[in-house]
Design a protein around this motif. Structure first.
Motif, PDB file in Angstrom:
ATOM      1  N   VAL A 104       6.518   3.175  -8.861  1.00  0.00           N
ATOM      2  CA  VAL A 104       6.499   2.086  -7.869  1.00  0.00           C
ATOM      3  C   VAL A 104       6.576   0.725  -8.573  1.00  0.00           C
ATOM      4  N   THR A 159      -1.725  -3.423 -10.222  1.00  0.00           N
ATOM      5  CA  THR A 159      -2.025  -2.191  -9.499  1.00  0.00           C
ATOM      6  C   THR A 159      -3.537  -2.033  -9.286  1.00  0.00           C
ATOM      7  N   CYS A 172       3.791  -1.522   3.465  1.00  0.00           N
ATOM      8  CA  CYS A 172       3.470  -0.171   2.997  1.00  0.00           C
ATOM      9  C   CYS A 172       4.729   0.487   2.455  1.00  0.00           C
ATOM     10  N   ASP A 200      -3.124   2.094  -4.328  1.00  0.00           N
ATOM     11  CA  ASP A 200      -3.012   3.532  -4.107  1.00  0.00           C
ATOM     12  C   ASP A 200      -4.403   4.153  -4.101  1.00  0.00           C
ATOM     13  N   ASP A 201      -4.483   5.373  -3.598  1.00  0.00           N
ATOM     14  CA  ASP A 201      -5.783   6.043  -3.541  1.00  0.00           C
ATOM     15  C   ASP A 201      -6.277   6.432  -4.923  1.00  0.00           C
ATOM     16  N   ALA A 245      -3.381   5.469   0.610  1.00  0.00           N
ATOM     17  CA  ALA A 245      -4.066   4.185   0.436  1.00  0.00           C
ATOM     18  C   ALA A 245      -4.594   3.605   1.743  1.00  0.00           C
ATOM     19  N   THR A 294       3.196   8.023  -9.980  1.00  0.00           N
ATOM     20  CA  THR A 294       3.465   7.250  -8.767  1.00  0.00           C
ATOM     21  C   THR A 294       3.406   5.750  -9.047  1.00  0.00           C
ATOM     22  N   LEU A 295       2.306   5.298  -9.646  1.00  0.00           N
ATOM     23  CA  LEU A 295       2.169   3.853  -9.881  1.00  0.00           C
ATOM     24  C   LEU A 295       3.222   3.354 -10.866  1.00  0.00           C
ATOM     25  N   VAL A 346      -6.431   0.858  -7.664  1.00  0.00           N
ATOM     26  CA  VAL A 346      -6.709   2.186  -7.104  1.00  0.00           C
ATOM     27  C   VAL A 346      -8.190   2.342  -6.781  1.00  0.00           C
ATOM     28  N   VAL A 396      -0.118  -3.639  -5.837  1.00  0.00           N
ATOM     29  CA  VAL A 396       0.132  -2.296  -5.307  1.00  0.00           C
ATOM     30  C   VAL A 396      -1.195  -1.562  -5.174  1.00  0.00           C
ATOM     31  N   GLY A 410       0.840  -1.199   0.000  1.00  0.00           N
ATOM     32  CA  GLY A 410       0.000   0.000   0.000  1.00  0.00           C
ATOM     33  C   GLY A 410       0.869   1.240   0.000  1.00  0.00           C
ATOM     34  N   ILE A 411       0.435   2.237  -0.720  1.00  0.00           N
ATOM     35  CA  ILE A 411       1.213   3.475  -0.784  1.00  0.00           C
ATOM     36  C   ILE A 411       0.655   4.473   0.234  1.00  0.00           C
TER      37      ILE A 411
END
Ligand code: IMP
Ligand code: MG
Length: 179
Positions: free
Chosen positions: A111, A125, A64, A99-100, A45, A107-108, A127, A97, A40-41
């Motif tokens: 990462v 990924t 995280c 993310d929000d 997230a 970002t994704l 979101v 992964v 989690g970022i």
């Protein structure tokens, strides 16, 4: 806090119903793996992660990553910084992964690239939100709960200047608050 919100974009109950669907997809897609590493970022997230992962009945391992791309404002800085001293061990593993939001996509992309560099076998990924706009970095998320317009939102993990992450819904701030 609620008085700073201009409109509720996605209500709590709507998010919850949608998480059931996304969680079931993740369960089905990864059911055959012996283990799944979730990354989690932080901090965006956090809320999404807690609510989503409790709906996924697999033997997950949860880590995280502390990554910064926004520096207090409402526009992405364009740079992605890894803030952790020690990154999760992902060699040979399948990684999901979280993310929000997928905004510029930087970002994704950064990462995912980092996790592959560290030897991950497969990186997917997920979101909560995807912004409908052109991306600076390649790639859409493999799982996305909602698509929204190109506007700045807060709540359910997303912040403005560090605040509003604990709103249980996704909303748009009043202009007077952003100032
Ligand atoms: P990206 O790298 O541009 O895709 O941006 C991802 C990060 O920017 C997210 O993890 C959020 O922390 C932040 N972000 C992007 N759009 C918003 C927004 O509308 N509200 C709050 N944070 C946002
Ligand atoms: Mg953020």
């Amino acid at each position: 806090m609620n008085e700073d919100i201009e409109k509720v974009l996605i209500a709590e109950e709507v998010i919850e119903r949608r998480l059931d669907v996304i969680a079931e997809r993740i369960r089905a897609d990864f059911a055959r793996e012996d283990s799944l590493q979730v990354v989690g970022i932080l901090k965006g997230a956090l809320v999404f992660m807690a609510d989503l992962l409790r709906r996924v009945p697999l033997r997950l391992e949860i880590e995280c990553l502390n990554v910064a791309s926004y520096h207090g404002g409402t526009e992405s800085s364009g740079q992605v910084d890894f803030l952790d001293v020690k990154l999760p061990e992902v060699k040979g593993r399948s990684v999901l992964v979280l993310d929000d939001i997928l905004d510029t996509g930087r970002t994704l992309a950064a990462v995912s690239e980092k996790l592959y560099e560290m030897g991950a076998r497969k990186v997917k990924t997920c979101v909560l939100l995807t912004k409908d706009k052109e991306r600076a970095a390649e790639g859409e998320a493999d799982y996305s709960a909602f698509e929204i317009g190109d506007e700045f939102v807060v709540g359910y993990g997303l912040d403005y200047d560090g605040k509003y992450r604990n709103l249980p819904y996704v909303g748009v701030l009043k202009e007077s608050v952003i100032g």
